[in-house]
Motif scaffolding. Structure first.
Motif, mmCIF file in Angstrom:
data_model
loop_
_atom_site.group_PDB
_atom_site.id
_atom_site.type_symbol
_atom_site.label_atom_id
_atom_site.label_comp_id
_atom_site.label_asym_id
_atom_site.label_seq_id
_atom_site.Cartn_x
_atom_site.Cartn_y
_atom_site.Cartn_z
ATOM 1 N N ILE A 86 0.828 -1.206 0.000
ATOM 2 C CA ILE A 86 0.000 0.000 0.000
ATOM 3 C C ILE A 86 0.864 1.258 0.000
ATOM 4 C CG2 ILE A 86 -1.617 1.329 1.414
ATOM 5 C CD1 ILE A 86 -2.818 -1.414 2.245
ATOM 6 N N VAL A 87 1.950 1.227 0.777
ATOM 7 C CA VAL A 87 2.877 2.370 0.800
ATOM 8 C C VAL A 87 3.476 2.586 -0.588
ATOM 9 C CG1 VAL A 87 5.072 3.212 1.715
ATOM 10 C CG2 VAL A 87 3.414 2.136 3.256
ATOM 11 N N LEU A 88 3.878 1.503 -1.244
ATOM 12 C CA LEU A 88 4.457 1.618 -2.587
ATOM 13 C C LEU A 88 3.445 2.151 -3.591
ATOM 14 C CD1 LEU A 88 6.600 -1.645 -2.888
ATOM 15 C CD2 LEU A 88 7.383 0.677 -2.424
ATOM 16 N N VAL A 151 -5.708 -6.752 -5.867
ATOM 17 C CA VAL A 151 -6.353 -5.445 -6.015
ATOM 18 C C VAL A 151 -5.490 -4.528 -6.870
ATOM 19 C CG1 VAL A 151 -6.996 -3.333 -4.777
ATOM 20 C CG2 VAL A 151 -7.701 -5.565 -3.905
ATOM 21 N N HIS A 152 -4.185 -4.571 -6.620
ATOM 22 C CA HIS A 152 -3.253 -3.738 -7.383
ATOM 23 C C HIS A 152 -3.261 -4.138 -8.851
ATOM 24 C CE1 HIS A 152 0.990 -1.743 -7.496
ATOM 25 N NE2 HIS A 152 0.094 -1.096 -8.191
ATOM 26 N N TYR A 153 -3.222 -5.439 -9.134
ATOM 27 C CA TYR A 153 -3.198 -5.884 -10.524
ATOM 28 C C TYR A 153 -4.534 -5.636 -11.223
ATOM 29 C CZ TYR A 153 1.473 -7.859 -10.653
ATOM 30 O OH TYR A 153 2.842 -8.006 -10.668
ATOM 31 N N GLN A 154 -5.642 -5.682 -10.478
ATOM 32 C CA GLN A 154 -6.922 -5.341 -11.076
ATOM 33 C C GLN A 154 -6.944 -3.871 -11.495
ATOM 34 O OE1 GLN A 154 -10.387 -6.767 -8.745
ATOM 35 N NE2 GLN A 154 -8.995 -8.261 -7.855
ATOM 36 N N SER A 155 -6.323 -3.028 -10.688
ATOM 37 C CA SER A 155 -6.225 -1.622 -11.079
ATOM 38 C C SER A 155 -5.335 -1.470 -12.303
ATOM 39 C CB SER A 155 -5.686 -0.778 -9.918
ATOM 40 O OG SER A 155 -4.319 -1.036 -9.675
ATOM 41 N N ASP A 156 -4.357 -2.376 -12.447
ATOM 42 C CA ASP A 156 -3.492 -2.344 -13.627
ATOM 43 C C ASP A 156 -4.278 -2.575 -14.908
ATOM 44 O OD1 ASP A 156 -1.344 -1.878 -12.051
ATOM 45 O OD2 ASP A 156 -0.372 -3.823 -12.326
ATOM 46 N N GLY A 188 -4.961 9.009 -9.516
ATOM 47 C CA GLY A 188 -6.106 9.035 -8.612
ATOM 48 C C GLY A 188 -6.666 7.650 -8.362
ATOM 49 N N TRP A 189 -6.711 6.839 -9.412
ATOM 50 C CA TRP A 189 -7.217 5.469 -9.279
ATOM 51 C C TRP A 189 -6.317 4.642 -8.359
ATOM 52 C CZ3 TRP A 189 -11.362 2.601 -9.898
ATOM 53 C CH2 TRP A 189 -11.221 1.228 -9.899
ATOM 54 N N LEU A 190 -5.006 4.799 -8.514
ATOM 55 C CA LEU A 190 -4.073 4.068 -7.654
ATOM 56 C C LEU A 190 -4.240 4.470 -6.191
ATOM 57 C CD1 LEU A 190 -0.803 4.139 -9.806
ATOM 58 C CD2 LEU A 190 -2.243 2.160 -9.331
ATOM 59 N N ALA A 191 -4.391 5.772 -5.950
ATOM 60 C CA ALA A 191 -4.556 6.263 -4.576
ATOM 61 C C ALA A 191 -5.845 5.717 -3.960
ATOM 62 C CB ALA A 191 -4.572 7.787 -4.564
ATOM 63 N N TRP A 192 -6.914 5.683 -4.748
ATOM 64 C CA TRP A 192 -8.182 5.157 -4.253
ATOM 65 C C TRP A 192 -8.059 3.669 -3.917
ATOM 66 C CZ3 TRP A 192 -12.555 6.694 -2.248
ATOM 67 C CH2 TRP A 192 -13.653 5.823 -2.222
ATOM 68 N N GLY A 193 -7.377 2.917 -4.787
ATOM 69 C CA GLY A 193 -7.178 1.491 -4.533
ATOM 70 C C GLY A 193 -6.365 1.251 -3.270
ATOM 71 N N ALA A 194 -5.338 2.089 -3.053
ATOM 72 C CA ALA A 194 -4.507 1.959 -1.853
ATOM 73 C C ALA A 194 -5.332 2.211 -0.596
ATOM 74 C CB ALA A 194 -3.331 2.931 -1.917
ATOM 75 N N TRP A 195 -6.202 3.214 -0.654
ATOM 76 C CA TRP A 195 -7.045 3.539 0.498
ATOM 77 C C TRP A 195 -7.993 2.377 0.825
ATOM 78 C CZ3 TRP A 195 -7.750 6.363 4.626
ATOM 79 C CH2 TRP A 195 -9.021 6.434 5.200
ATOM 80 N N ALA A 197 -7.647 -0.842 0.049
ATOM 81 C CA ALA A 197 -6.921 -2.014 0.532
ATOM 82 C C ALA A 197 -6.417 -1.830 1.957
ATOM 83 C CB ALA A 197 -5.750 -2.306 -0.404
ATOM 84 N N SER A 198 -6.175 -0.592 2.348
ATOM 85 C CA SER A 198 -5.613 -0.341 3.670
ATOM 86 C C SER A 198 -6.578 -0.700 4.796
ATOM 87 C CB SER A 198 -5.203 1.130 3.800
ATOM 88 O OG SER A 198 -6.341 1.981 3.808
ATOM 89 N N GLN A 199 -7.882 -0.665 4.520
ATOM 90 C CA GLN A 199 -8.857 -0.922 5.575
ATOM 91 C C GLN A 199 -8.739 -2.335 6.126
ATOM 92 O OE1 GLN A 199 -10.518 1.958 6.485
ATOM 93 N NE2 GLN A 199 -9.103 2.633 4.904
ATOM 94 N N ALA A 200 -8.666 -3.332 5.240
ATOM 95 C CA ALA A 200 -8.552 -4.725 5.692
ATOM 96 C C ALA A 200 -7.225 -4.968 6.395
ATOM 97 C CB ALA A 200 -8.697 -5.668 4.493
ATOM 98 N N VAL A 201 -6.168 -4.326 5.896
ATOM 99 C CA VAL A 201 -4.844 -4.495 6.511
ATOM 100 C C VAL A 201 -4.832 -3.940 7.930
ATOM 101 C CG1 VAL A 201 -2.417 -3.838 6.373
ATOM 102 C CG2 VAL A 201 -3.654 -4.466 4.295
ATOM 103 N N LEU A 202 -5.346 -2.729 8.103
ATOM 104 C CA LEU A 202 -5.368 -2.118 9.426
ATOM 105 C C LEU A 202 -6.271 -2.889 10.387
ATOM 106 C CD1 LEU A 202 -5.452 1.669 8.482
ATOM 107 C CD2 LEU A 202 -3.517 0.338 9.334
#
Length: 309
Positions: A86-88, A151-156, A188-195, A197-202
């Motif tokens: 997510i940081v990356l 999730v990252h690859y789906q955004s790809d 913007g799409w990458l940032a939204w995806g990171a946000w 994904a972060s919910q389940a991780v946290l």
């Protein structure tokens, strides 16, 4: 090697192989076209490779059995690997947005777009195959690290479609600034995806309670045991692919320790039939004893008790 470990490692290795292949293709395309959108796609794929390596390390550590220093196992290694991804992703989004904004003001024309379009089309096909395998692995294992990677690859997939549209609009339709605009949209799409994904991780790192539906099902199974009269101080959490639960039960105060122990064994057997691999800790209390303050001391067993022969 367990089935879970084998599947998660295969998904991580497939992700690494895909990233290496696409990195070479997109590097060539970014060099020949000078496209900001393609450059953003290249940066994202570079981070994909780093993230995939982190995923492989995470699922490998998570698969290690519990030891003297990690009595609850190593499941949170997957959450840590996912957090690193997510940081990356966030760094990638910031870099792409900065580049796109710069080109909006300075102006830039893309060149030799045919190669970029072909590369993006190939990337879509390869990524679709990878995501299909990742989804299969996620259904079988519930791996958080593989889910975040997927999730990252789906955004790809959308990213590569956006690159094709940007190149076509900029080069063939003469829509000046389309490349930079789509680069900004990709960021913007990458940032939204990171946000997202972060919910389940946290939730996992912070030992978030199970979803309400899962806890309700758990209590319904508990209610099937006629030897307990109440349940309180229920605590649940998830680490990697393993669930943990602890709770207090009220039993007949006249029970001997041996009898109470048999009741606890019966409860565990019933729960394991519905929740495999669940780590359970039960504390028996004599009926009526309340030694927890506040909500923790209240009975939460469903009012309708179901007994089974």
């Amino acid at each position: 090697m367990s089935d879970h470990a084998s599947l998660t490692r295969s998904a991580a290795m497939a992700s690494i192989g895909t990233a290496v292949f696409l990195l070479a293709l997109k590097g060539w395309a970014a060099w020949t076209t000078g496209s900001t959108a393609m450059l953003g796609s290249l940066a994202d794929t570079t981070l994909d490779l780093v993230a995939s390596l982190a995923t492989l390390l995470g699922v490998w550590i998570a698969a290690q059995p519990a030891d003297d220093k990690h009595r609850f196992g190593h499941g949170k290694a997957e959450a840590i690997a996912a957090l690193f991804q997510i940081v990356l992703i966030s760094i990638s989004a910031i870099g792409i947005a900065s580049r796109a904004i710069e080109r909006m003001f300075t102006g830039h024309q893309v060149e030799e777009v045919q190669g970029g379009i072909v590369v993006s089309a190939i990337a879509i096909v390869v990524t679709l195959a990878l995501v299909a395998w990742q989804r299969h692995v996620i259904r079988r294992t519930g791996s958080l690290a593989i889910h975040t990677d997927s999730v990252h690859y789906q955004s790809d997939l959308l990213l590569n479609v956006a690159v094709i549209i940007a190149l076509v609009l900029e080069y063939y339709a003469g829509f000046g600034g389309a490349d930079a605009l789509f680069g900004l949209l990709i960021a913007g799409w990458l940032a939204w995806g990171a946000w997202g994904a972060s919910q389940a991780v946290l939730d996992q790192l912070m030992d978030h309670e199970w979803p309400a539906e899962k806890k309700q099902r758990f209590l319904e199974v508990l209610a099937q045991n006629p030897d307990i009269t109440g349940v309180h101080d229920l605590r649940t959490r998830t680490s990697g692919n393993k669930d943990f639960v602890q709770f207090h039960v009220w039993v007949d105060a006249k029970m001997t320790v041996r009898e109470a122990h048999k009741v606890m064994d019966a409860i565990e057997d019933r729960l394991h039939a519905v929740f495999p691999d669940l780590e359970i800790l039960i504390h028996p209390d004599p009926e009526g004893l309340v030694d927890e303050r506040g909500p923790a001391g209240k009975d939460i067993l469903p009012p309708i008790r179901v007994t089974q022969d």
